[in-house]
Design a protein around this motif. Structure first.
Motif, PDB file in Angstrom:
ATOM      1  N   TYR A   1       0.819  -1.222   0.000  1.00 46.81           N
ATOM      2  CA  TYR A   1       0.000   0.000   0.000  1.00 46.81           C
ATOM      3  C   TYR A   1       0.850   1.269   0.000  1.00 46.81           C
ATOM      4  CZ  TYR A   1      -2.854   3.791   1.862  1.00 46.81           C
ATOM      5  OH  TYR A   1      -3.449   4.993   2.056  1.00 46.81           O
ATOM      6  N   LEU A   2       1.825   1.348   0.906  1.00 38.82           N
ATOM      7  CA  LEU A   2       2.560   2.596   1.095  1.00 38.82           C
ATOM      8  C   LEU A   2       3.348   2.988  -0.149  1.00 38.82           C
ATOM      9  CD1 LEU A   2       3.323   4.866   3.018  1.00 38.82           C
ATOM     10  CD2 LEU A   2       5.198   3.434   3.862  1.00 38.82           C
ATOM     11  N   TRP A   3       4.122   2.043  -0.709  1.00 35.91           N
ATOM     12  CA  TRP A   3       4.946   2.377  -1.868  1.00 35.91           C
ATOM     13  C   TRP A   3       4.099   2.739  -3.098  1.00 35.91           C
ATOM     14  CZ3 TRP A   3       9.359   4.208  -3.172  1.00 35.91           C
ATOM     15  CH2 TRP A   3       9.841   4.054  -4.475  1.00 35.91           C
ATOM     16  N   PRO A   4       3.080   1.963  -3.468  1.00 32.72           N
ATOM     17  CA  PRO A   4       2.234   2.393  -4.602  1.00 32.72           C
ATOM     18  C   PRO A   4       1.563   3.739  -4.372  1.00 32.72           C
ATOM     19  CG  PRO A   4       1.863   0.078  -4.134  1.00 32.72           C
ATOM     20  CD  PRO A   4       2.704   0.610  -3.016  1.00 32.72           C
ATOM     21  N   LEU A   5       1.205   4.044  -3.129  1.00 34.29           N
ATOM     22  CA  LEU A   5       0.584   5.340  -2.836  1.00 34.29           C
ATOM     23  C   LEU A   5       1.553   6.482  -3.086  1.00 34.29           C
ATOM     24  CD1 LEU A   5      -1.802   6.972  -1.621  1.00 34.29           C
ATOM     25  CD2 LEU A   5      -0.741   6.609   0.621  1.00 34.29           C
ATOM     26  N   ILE A   6       2.834   6.274  -2.740  1.00 32.18           N
ATOM     27  CA  ILE A   6       3.823   7.346  -2.856  1.00 32.18           C
ATOM     28  C   ILE A   6       4.310   7.522  -4.292  1.00 32.18           C
ATOM     29  CG2 ILE A   6       6.193   7.991  -2.199  1.00 32.18           C
ATOM     30  CD1 ILE A   6       5.641   6.802   0.537  1.00 32.18           C
ATOM     31  N   VAL A   7       4.536   6.410  -4.987  1.00 31.53           N
ATOM     32  CA  VAL A   7       5.213   6.485  -6.281  1.00 31.53           C
ATOM     33  C   VAL A   7       4.257   6.676  -7.455  1.00 31.53           C
ATOM     34  CG1 VAL A   7       5.229   4.055  -7.016  1.00 31.53           C
ATOM     35  CG2 VAL A   7       7.258   5.506  -7.396  1.00 31.53           C
ATOM     36  N   THR A   8       2.944   6.614  -7.228  1.00 33.62           N
ATOM     37  CA  THR A   8       1.972   6.841  -8.296  1.00 33.62           C
ATOM     38  C   THR A   8       1.207   8.135  -8.029  1.00 33.62           C
ATOM     39  OG1 THR A   8       0.345   5.453  -7.150  1.00 33.62           O
ATOM     40  CG2 THR A   8       1.703   4.400  -8.832  1.00 33.62           C
ATOM     41  N   MET A   9       0.936   8.852  -9.104  1.00 30.63           N
ATOM     42  CA  MET A   9       0.285  10.153  -8.983  1.00 30.63           C
ATOM     43  C   MET A   9      -1.109  10.183  -9.601  1.00 30.63           C
ATOM     44  SD  MET A   9       2.716  11.573  -7.391  1.00 30.63           S
ATOM     45  CE  MET A   9       4.471  11.320  -7.120  1.00 30.63           C
ATOM     46  N   GLN A  10      -1.424   9.227 -10.440  1.00 28.68           N
ATOM     47  CA  GLN A  10      -2.707   9.198 -11.139  1.00 28.68           C
ATOM     48  C   GLN A  10      -3.468   7.933 -10.774  1.00 28.68           C
ATOM     49  OE1 GLN A  10      -1.648   9.494 -15.246  1.00 28.68           O
ATOM     50  NE2 GLN A  10      -0.929  11.613 -15.094  1.00 28.68           N
ATOM     51  N   ASP A  11      -4.797   8.029 -10.780  1.00 27.12           N
ATOM     52  CA  ASP A  11      -5.627   6.897 -10.378  1.00 27.12           C
ATOM     53  C   ASP A  11      -5.448   5.692 -11.292  1.00 27.12           C
ATOM     54  OD1 ASP A  11      -6.551   8.389  -8.297  1.00 27.12           O
ATOM     55  OD2 ASP A  11      -8.511   8.830  -9.188  1.00 27.12           O
ATOM     56  N   ASP A  12      -5.183   5.935 -12.586  1.00 26.92           N
ATOM     57  CA  ASP A  12      -5.072   4.803 -13.508  1.00 26.92           C
ATOM     58  C   ASP A  12      -3.761   4.030 -13.345  1.00 26.92           C
ATOM     59  OD1 ASP A  12      -3.393   6.720 -14.472  1.00 26.92           O
ATOM     60  OD2 ASP A  12      -4.040   6.579 -16.554  1.00 26.92           O
ATOM     61  N   MET A  13      -2.849   4.511 -12.471  1.00 30.66           N
ATOM     62  CA  MET A  13      -1.623   3.784 -12.184  1.00 30.66           C
ATOM     63  C   MET A  13      -1.613   3.218 -10.768  1.00 30.66           C
ATOM     64  SD  MET A  13       0.311   3.534 -14.778  1.00 30.66           S
ATOM     65  CE  MET A  13       1.652   2.821 -13.854  1.00 30.66           C
ATOM     66  N   ARG A  14      -2.617   3.513  -9.990  1.00 26.16           N
ATOM     67  CA  ARG A  14      -2.649   3.040  -8.607  1.00 26.16           C
ATOM     68  C   ARG A  14      -3.101   1.587  -8.550  1.00 26.16           C
ATOM     69  NH1 ARG A  14      -1.807   7.296  -5.270  1.00 26.16           N
ATOM     70  NH2 ARG A  14      -2.429   9.380  -5.944  1.00 26.16           N
ATOM     71  N   THR A  15      -2.765   0.935  -7.438  1.00 25.65           N
ATOM     72  CA  THR A  15      -3.142  -0.459  -7.246  1.00 25.65           C
ATOM     73  C   THR A  15      -4.442  -0.553  -6.455  1.00 25.65           C
ATOM     74  OG1 THR A  15      -1.759  -0.564  -5.263  1.00 25.65           O
ATOM     75  CG2 THR A  15      -0.757  -1.241  -7.347  1.00 25.65           C
ATOM     76  N   VAL A  16      -4.959  -1.774  -6.351  1.00 27.31           N
ATOM     77  CA  VAL A  16      -6.294  -1.945  -5.787  1.00 27.31           C
ATOM     78  C   VAL A  16      -6.333  -1.630  -4.295  1.00 27.31           C
ATOM     79  CG1 VAL A  16      -6.022  -4.407  -5.245  1.00 27.31           C
ATOM     80  CG2 VAL A  16      -8.285  -3.498  -5.817  1.00 27.31           C
ATOM     81  N   GLN A  17      -5.234  -1.842  -3.582  1.00 24.76           N
ATOM     82  CA  GLN A  17      -5.232  -1.526  -2.157  1.00 24.76           C
ATOM     83  C   GLN A  17      -5.377  -0.032  -1.925  1.00 24.76           C
ATOM     84  OE1 GLN A  17      -5.509  -3.969  -0.208  1.00 24.76           O
ATOM     85  NE2 GLN A  17      -4.981  -5.572  -1.672  1.00 24.76           N
ATOM     86  N   VAL A  18      -4.764   0.762  -2.784  1.00 25.02           N
ATOM     87  CA  VAL A  18      -4.934   2.211  -2.705  1.00 25.02           C
ATOM     88  C   VAL A  18      -6.380   2.577  -3.042  1.00 25.02           C
ATOM     89  CG1 VAL A  18      -4.141   4.434  -3.596  1.00 25.02           C
ATOM     90  CG2 VAL A  18      -2.523   2.552  -3.324  1.00 25.02           C
ATOM     91  N   GLY A  19      -6.977   1.841  -3.995  1.00 28.48           N
ATOM     92  CA  GLY A  19      -8.371   2.087  -4.351  1.00 28.48           C
ATOM     93  C   GLY A  19      -9.320   1.825  -3.205  1.00 28.48           C
ATOM     94  N   VAL A  20      -9.073   0.759  -2.446  1.00 21.95           N
ATOM     95  CA  VAL A  20      -9.920   0.459  -1.285  1.00 21.95           C
ATOM     96  C   VAL A  20      -9.802   1.569  -0.249  1.00 21.95           C
ATOM     97  CG1 VAL A  20     -10.253  -1.136   0.647  1.00 21.95           C
ATOM     98  CG2 VAL A  20      -9.835  -2.032  -1.649  1.00 21.95           C
ATOM     99  N   LYS A  21      -8.590   2.054  -0.022  1.00 16.20           N
ATOM    100  CA  LYS A  21      -8.395   3.157   0.924  1.00 16.20           C
ATOM    101  C   LYS A  21      -9.106   4.414   0.426  1.00 16.20           C
ATOM    102  CE  LYS A  21      -6.772   5.481   4.374  1.00 16.20           C
ATOM    103  NZ  LYS A  21      -7.358   5.308   5.731  1.00 16.20           N
ATOM    104  N   MET A  22      -9.112   4.647  -0.871  1.00 17.02           N
ATOM    105  CA  MET A  22      -9.809   5.796  -1.436  1.00 17.02           C
ATOM    106  C   MET A  22     -11.309   5.698  -1.169  1.00 17.02           C
ATOM    107  SD  MET A  22      -7.715   6.072  -5.047  1.00 17.02           S
ATOM    108  CE  MET A  22      -8.906   7.173  -5.810  1.00 17.02           C
ATOM    109  N   MET A  23     -11.854   4.488  -1.239  1.00 19.32           N
ATOM    110  CA  MET A  23     -13.276   4.307  -0.947  1.00 19.32           C
ATOM    111  C   MET A  23     -13.573   4.561   0.526  1.00 19.32           C
ATOM    112  SD  MET A  23     -14.703   1.111  -3.199  1.00 19.32           S
ATOM    113  CE  MET A  23     -13.494  -0.052  -2.607  1.00 19.32           C
ATOM    114  N   ILE A  24     -12.673   4.106   1.400  1.00 26.15           N
ATOM    115  CA  ILE A  24     -12.893   4.281   2.834  1.00 26.15           C
ATOM    116  C   ILE A  24     -12.850   5.757   3.222  1.00 26.15           C
ATOM    117  CG2 ILE A  24     -11.930   3.788   5.119  1.00 26.15           C
ATOM    118  CD1 ILE A  24     -10.960   1.115   4.021  1.00 26.15           C
ATOM    119  N   SER A  25     -11.948   6.509   2.622  1.00 24.07           N
ATOM    120  CA  SER A  25     -11.804   7.914   2.975  1.00 24.07           C
ATOM    121  C   SER A  25     -12.600   8.850   2.077  1.00 24.07           C
ATOM    122  CB  SER A  25     -10.320   8.315   2.901  1.00 24.07           C
ATOM    123  OG  SER A  25      -9.808   8.096   1.600  1.00 24.07           O
ATOM    124  N   GLY A  26     -13.347   8.302   1.113  1.00 31.70           N
ATOM    125  CA  GLY A  26     -14.091   9.129   0.181  1.00 31.70           C
ATOM    126  C   GLY A  26     -15.554   9.257   0.557  1.00 31.70           C
TER     127      GLY A  26
END
Length: 279
Positions: free
Chosen positions: A212-237
């Motif tokens: 989670y941490l590394w993909p969150l830091i090294v990606t800047m656009q949603d289409d490059m993020r991984t699914v774990q970052v997507g789940v966190k986006m849903m939780i905080s959105g």
């Protein structure tokens, strides 16, 4: 009571105990599945409901619409697959070198490699890694998500210990038959290491999938993020209070790892039963 009868009773009690323990272990997962089909009013109802009143896929549709879930699943699958493949290749080759070859500084190098196992990589190395990826121009690319994790000291150590348990007489016989070092590696060591490779593949794939941490830091656009970052986006959105949608997204994120696990588990068990040699 005869011995055979006592053994049957003990067997029944052991099986019942395992079933009860398994039920409590799987209970959170069962509740997550149940909540993913519930309406928001059912999730927060009192007394709480353990099963939805009706089966509908509204929460799954909402989860897919809130974030680019399909693209994120593809990203995670691509990153986890190539990361696992890279770790298996580098781990087995390095372990083969440390277990079979003699070269200057071998023990010092292996000791240094072993010490790195005690370093918290995601906290100690994350800043230097990001700076390196930035200098290479790899930020927000698959290269940054995959390349830094294609080598693992843990894999090298485990495979090295495993290769040392394989009889040396097999290597001597292969050399007598004219096999080169790499032929012995691919035709003897790798086939005999099926259980180890399958187990390492499962562990490495799940680890890479759950990053989670590394993909969150090294990606800047949603289409490059991984699914774990997507789940966190849903939780905080917008759906932060809609636990049915969150559970649906979480299950979508967990489904591929479960499939991979059960597929490789069968390979792991078959390899474990059919292999194994003693000097």
């Amino acid at each position: 009571m005869r011995k055979s009868t006592r053994e049957k009773v003990n067997y029944v009690f052991v099986e019942l105990g395992l079933i009860i323990v398994s039920f409590f272990m799987f209970l959170p997962f069962i509740l997550a599945i149940s909540m993913s089909f519930m309406e928001p009013t059912e999730v927060f109802s009192y007394p709480p409901k353990f099963f939805p009143s009706s089966i509908n896929f509204k929460n799954y549709i909402t989860a897919i619409q809130l974030v680019p879930m399909g693209r994120m699943l593809f990203n995670s699958l691509l990153v986890a697959s190539f990361t696992t493949l890279g770790k298996l290749i580098t781990g087995t080759l390095a372990a083969y070198a440390f277990s079979s070859f003699r070269f200057k500084g071998k023990n010092i190098l292996f000791s240094t490699l072993f010490v790195t196992l005690f370093l918290p990589a995601e906290t100690v190395m994350i800043l230097p890694l990001f700076m390196l990826m930035s200098n290479l121009g790899w930020v927000n690319t698959y290269w940054a998500l995959i390349i830094p994790f294609t080598a693992s000291a843990t894999n090298t150590f485990l495979f090295r210990q495993h290769f040392m348990t394989i009889p040396r007489s097999l290597e001597d016989a292969a050399k007598i038959d004219g096999a080169s070092a790499m032929q012995y590696f691919f035709k003897v060591l790798v086939p005999l290491s099926g259980p180890m490779i399958a187990g390492a593949a499962i562990i490495n794939f799940v680890y890479a999938w759950n990053m989670y941490l590394w993909p969150l830091i090294v990606t800047m656009q949603d289409d490059m993020r991984t699914v774990q970052v997507g789940v966190k986006m849903m939780i905080s959105g917008e759906s932060s209070n809609n636990w049915g949608v969150i559970m649906a997204g979480t299950l979508l994120a967990a489904l591929p790892t479960l499939i991979i696990f059960f597929l490789l588990q069968d390979l792991f068990v078959k390899s474990l039963v059919s292999s194994g040699l003693k000097e």
